[in-house]
Design a protein around this motif. Structure first.
Motif: not given
Ligand SMILES: Nc1ncnc2c1ncn2[C@@H]1O[C@H](COP(=O)(O)OP(=O)(O)O)[C@@H](O)[C@H]1O
Ligand SMILES: [Mg+2]
Length: 266
Positions: A17-26, A193-196, A223-232
């Protein structure tokens, strides 16, 4: 011959339920990994904010006033056969997009019968067409998240490796255990674990995650690290697997996909 149950999709909620946890990215990248391994995947964007819809390039549908959506279908018992009409095709997966009207879905559902079971009823009609159905949950513990959890029975929990994640996870467990009383078993299949980062807090949190999740049956910590490629990749409307850049996190998403496949075979 396969029984009906064996032909049905494995259903999974990606929830915290926390925003920015990485749900959508996952959700997007696990779906991409399962596709890479040859599975048929349906992704349901259950977040009224529509981030997964946007991340797959369907933002035009999100605010098209003519577009039919889960907002109309979920509360209407006469429309439980209509999920198929909402499905759109992406190069990697099928998707049920979110819609701006979904912001009112929780209110709309508050007074209907069996309000937590509507998504479950909808999925029963498409379930034999997919190997996996993944639901990207909204950032709250409301009736939409309840629907996702009841419909799927399996939860993958993404969380940042920060101490503020502890309370969110404890609250989520409380919710899952109380829902089990009413709706039957719910399995946590993994913690992502996201953006570790590389700091003391991250190390301590990885220990905490392992303590809490490794003891659960068929549950693993990834364990997923922070990667700009994921955002791109997200900006380009694809998962990391269809994105042109190589990224070392592909292997971790594939590990998650293998873990999910094992639970089906197992
Ligand atoms: N591993 C990662 N590396 C870089 N950016 C990330 C990573 N995980 C998430 N982000 C970025 O962080 C923000 C929040 O992630 P998001 O998956 O949308 O979380 P949630 O769906 O839980 O709110 C997004 O802008 C996303 O692109
Ligand atoms: Mg999200």
């Amino acid at each position: 011959m396969l029984s009906k149950r064996e032909k049905m999709a494995m259903r999974l909620s990606v929830s915290n339920q926390k925003g920015g946890a990485g749900k959508t990215t996952t959700a997007l990248n696990v779906a991409g990994a399962l596709n890479e391994l040859g599975s048929e995947v349906l992704l349901i964007d259950f977040d009224p904010q529509g981030h997964a819809t946007e991340g797959l390039g369907f933002e035009d549908l999100y605010d098209d006033p003519e577009q039919d959506s889960l907002f109309e279908v979920l509360p209407d018992l006469d429309r439980m056969d209509d999920l198929e009409d909402l499905i759109v095709e992406h190069q990697e997966m099928d998707c049920v997009p979110s819609h701006v009207r979904m912001i009112n879905a929780e209110d709309e559902l508050s007074n209907v019968m069996r309000r937590e079971e509507r998504l479950d009823m909808l999925l029963d009609n498409v379930d034999d067409e997919y190997d996996f159905i993944i639901v990207d949950c909204p950032p709250n513990l409301g009736v939409l998240t309840d629907n996702a959890i009841v419909a799927t029975g399996h939860v993958l929990i993404p969380a940042q490796a920060k101490s503020t994640s502890i309370r969110a996870i404890e609250l989520l467990f409380q919710q899952l255990r109380s829902m089990e009383q009413a709706f039957g078993d719910i399995h946590e299949v993994g913690l992502v674990a996201n953006e570790v980062g590389v700091d003391g807090e991250a190390d301590e949190m990885m220990e905490w995650f392992k303590d809490v999740f490794d003891d659960k049956e068929n549950c693993e910590v990834f364990e997923i690290r922070k990667r700009v490629a994921l955002q791109r990749a997200w900006n380009n409307g694809v998962s990391i697997f269809e994105h042109e850049e190589d990224c070392d996190m592909e292997d971790v998403y594939l590990d998650i996909a293998y873990h999910l496949e094992e639970q089906i075979d197992g």
